[in-house]
Design a protein around this motif. Structure first.
Motif, PDB file in Angstrom:
ATOM      1  N   PHE A  63     -10.435   9.612   8.462  1.00  0.00           N
ATOM      2  CA  PHE A  63     -10.759   8.272   7.990  1.00  0.00           C
ATOM      3  C   PHE A  63      -9.897   7.233   8.703  1.00  0.00           C
ATOM      4  CE2 PHE A  63      -7.473  10.183   5.456  1.00  0.00           C
ATOM      5  CZ  PHE A  63      -6.543   9.180   5.214  1.00  0.00           C
ATOM      6  N   GLU A  64     -10.355   5.985   8.645  1.00  0.00           N
ATOM      7  CA  GLU A  64      -9.593   4.870   9.176  1.00  0.00           C
ATOM      8  C   GLU A  64      -8.696   4.331   8.083  1.00  0.00           C
ATOM      9  OE1 GLU A  64     -11.588   1.619  10.985  1.00  0.00           O
ATOM     10  OE2 GLU A  64     -11.477   2.489  12.977  1.00  0.00           O
ATOM     11  N   LEU A  65      -7.400   4.272   8.361  1.00  0.00           N
ATOM     12  CA  LEU A  65      -6.434   3.786   7.394  1.00  0.00           C
ATOM     13  C   LEU A  65      -6.026   2.372   7.779  1.00  0.00           C
ATOM     14  CD1 LEU A  65      -4.735   4.482   4.919  1.00  0.00           C
ATOM     15  CD2 LEU A  65      -2.975   5.324   6.470  1.00  0.00           C
ATOM     16  N   LEU A  66      -6.259   1.447   6.869  1.00  0.00           N
ATOM     17  CA  LEU A  66      -5.964   0.039   7.113  1.00  0.00           C
ATOM     18  C   LEU A  66      -4.795  -0.377   6.233  1.00  0.00           C
ATOM     19  CD1 LEU A  66      -6.895  -2.545   8.613  1.00  0.00           C
ATOM     20  CD2 LEU A  66      -8.358  -3.018   6.667  1.00  0.00           C
ATOM     21  N   GLY A  67      -3.650  -0.626   6.848  1.00  0.00           N
ATOM     22  CA  GLY A  67      -2.489  -1.044   6.070  1.00  0.00           C
ATOM     23  C   GLY A  67      -1.823   0.119   5.364  1.00  0.00           C
ATOM     24  N   ASN A  68      -0.940  -0.215   4.431  1.00  0.00           N
ATOM     25  CA  ASN A  68      -0.129   0.799   3.760  1.00  0.00           C
ATOM     26  C   ASN A  68      -0.692   1.095   2.371  1.00  0.00           C
ATOM     27  OD1 ASN A  68       1.935   2.606   3.384  1.00  0.00           O
ATOM     28  ND2 ASN A  68       3.394   1.064   2.680  1.00  0.00           N
ATOM     29  N   SER A  69      -1.692   1.956   2.319  1.00  0.00           N
ATOM     30  CA  SER A  69      -2.346   2.296   1.055  1.00  0.00           C
ATOM     31  C   SER A  69      -1.942   3.692   0.602  1.00  0.00           C
ATOM     32  CB  SER A  69      -3.866   2.227   1.214  1.00  0.00           C
ATOM     33  OG  SER A  69      -4.507   2.696   0.059  1.00  0.00           O
ATOM     34  N   ASN A  70      -1.863   3.876  -0.701  1.00  0.00           N
ATOM     35  CA  ASN A  70      -1.667   5.216  -1.234  1.00  0.00           C
ATOM     36  C   ASN A  70      -2.943   6.034  -1.070  1.00  0.00           C
ATOM     37  OD1 ASN A  70       0.919   4.648  -1.950  1.00  0.00           O
ATOM     38  ND2 ASN A  70       0.558   4.574  -4.152  1.00  0.00           N
ATOM     39  N   ILE A  71      -2.772   7.334  -0.904  1.00  0.00           N
ATOM     40  CA  ILE A  71      -3.892   8.267  -0.778  1.00  0.00           C
ATOM     41  C   ILE A  71      -3.841   9.214  -1.968  1.00  0.00           C
ATOM     42  CG2 ILE A  71      -5.073   9.894   0.737  1.00  0.00           C
ATOM     43  CD1 ILE A  71      -4.602   7.183   2.038  1.00  0.00           C
ATOM     44  N   GLN A  72      -4.921   9.259  -2.725  1.00  0.00           N
ATOM     45  CA  GLN A  72      -4.991  10.136  -3.891  1.00  0.00           C
ATOM     46  C   GLN A  72      -5.770  11.402  -3.531  1.00  0.00           C
ATOM     47  OE1 GLN A  72      -7.720   9.330  -7.327  1.00  0.00           O
ATOM     48  NE2 GLN A  72      -5.812   8.866  -8.392  1.00  0.00           N
TER      49      GLN A  72
END
Length: 388
Positions: free
Chosen positions: A61-70
């Motif tokens: 997946f494309e990760l945009l910014g600093n997001s948590n991953i569940q």
């Protein structure tokens, strides 16, 4: 502020956001066995995007910014991962099983069949309708051992609030249907019937065989729970020695507190298949493989269909010859929303399948589907790209 200045600021921030987007791959494995884990639900919290791991345990997946991953799976302890810890493009994550101990049998006053019936009724009531599911669908077809046909599509299902039936308006954004070889018969193609798919999933039609009165005689019902996984119970329904016919082994995972079904899976066991008498008449079908799985998701106050997977293989007798046909289907809700979107009637898709729909390819929508292709599937996709 001038229009030129506004456009400049917009372009500047767009470039900044785009530059922060990184392509990430997670490889999800069992901590003890080091084997890949299929059907792990991965949610990017910032964008609310859903992903599902493939047979190789992979999501991309494309990760945009600093997001948590569940990260969640009914048989493993849940895990939250911060994006900042994903240093590499490809990251292996190990999950700890919560069903690796002996299960306990749950003793109840009610017969498990009655408990299942009440679970189905409660789940039907609690499923969030109206709602809108942004869905990616992928289908593989094999004819006489060779991949012969492929289609996939990005669609929106607008669920309408009906008292007795879950109806859906289908809007197709993009799709492609590709003939991979001339060695197949179009009339043999099977796939999702998009017109009644939500009716089946939202009313749990696949569990109807277990609700019949005769099922008490043909199935052994057991409710199980694992000591490390008391958040979920499992209803197991397996054909007994008195059963006859092509009956599935069922497993229904549910939340005992919320009384909601989380997962349904069924498979026709090799033992049942071995008891089936081979049919030889013209038009007969001899099934040698059949499985089904569907997953539902509880997300805050919403409860909706997350994804499904179906696979069937059969031998068809026709004019004294045998055709071997296999179908593998995937269905994933990328995003869910309770917003209602306006549409024109001429935009509504009314056919049963995507087979005959003219290809509409605006972007590489399959690369952002939430379903990463396995190595074998990627070879098919590469063939498609070579053809087109």
């Amino acid at each position: 502020m001038s229009l030129r200045r506004l456009i400049f600021i917009f372009l500047f921030f767009s470039v900044q956001l785009f530059s922060q987007a990184e392509l990430k791959t997670l490889i999800l494995k069992d901590k003890d066995s080091d084997l890949p884990i299929e059907d792990v639900t991965v949610t990017v919290i910032k964008t609310k995007q859903n992903l599902l791991s493939n047979a190789d345990g992979v999501v991309t997946f494309e990760l945009l910014g600093n997001s948590n991953i569940q990260i969640k799976h009914s048989s493993y302890l849940p895990l939250n991962v911060r994006a900042s810890t994903l240093k590499e493009k490809s990251n292996t994550i190990y999950l700890t099983s919560n069903v690796n101990e002996l299960e306990d049998i749950v003793v109840t006053k009610k017969h498990p069949q009655k408990i299942l019936a009440s679970l189905i009724e409660n789940s039907k009531k609690k499923l969030t309708v109206p709602g809108r599911l942004k869905v990616y669908c992928r289908e593989f077809f094999k004819f006489n051992g060779k991949y012969s046909y492929y289609n996939d599509g990005l669609m929106n299902f607008q669920l309408l609030d009906k008292s007795n039936k879950t109806d859906a308006v289908i809007l197709v954004e993009q799709n492609r249907s590709i003939n991979l070889t001339n060695d197949y018969m179009k009339e043999d193609l099977l796939g999702y019937n998009l017109n009644d798919i939500m009716e089946n999933y939202y009313n749990f039609k696949y569990l109807d065989p277990l609700l019949d009165a005769v099922a008490k005689k043909e199935y052994d019902f057991v409710i199980k729970v694992f000591s490390k996984n008391k958040d979920y119970y499992v209803i197991s329904a397996v054909p007994n020695e008195n059963a006859s016919g092509l009956l599935d082994d069922f497993a229904i995972i549910y939340d005992p507190d919320k009384k909601l079904i989380i997962e349904v899976s069924s498979v026709v066991s090799p033992l049942v298949l071995s008891k089936m008498k081979e049919k030889t008449s013209n038009g007969a079908k001899n099934i040698y493989k059949s499985m089904f799985k569907t997953i539902y998701k509880i997300q805050n106050s919403n409860y909706y269909l997350l994804g499904s997977k179906e696979e069937i293989g059969f031998e068809k007798i026709e004019k004294n010859q045998k055709k071997e046909i296999e179908v593998r289907n995937y269905f994933l809700t990328k995003n869910f929303s309770t917003n209602y979107y306006k549409y024109n009637q001429d935009e509504v898709f009314k056919d049963k399948t995507l087979h005959n729909k003219k290809n509409v390819i605006l972007t590489d929508f399959w690369n952002e589907s939430g379903l990463t292709a396995t190595d074998e599937e990627q070879q098919i996709v590469n063939t498609i790209e070579e053809i087109h």
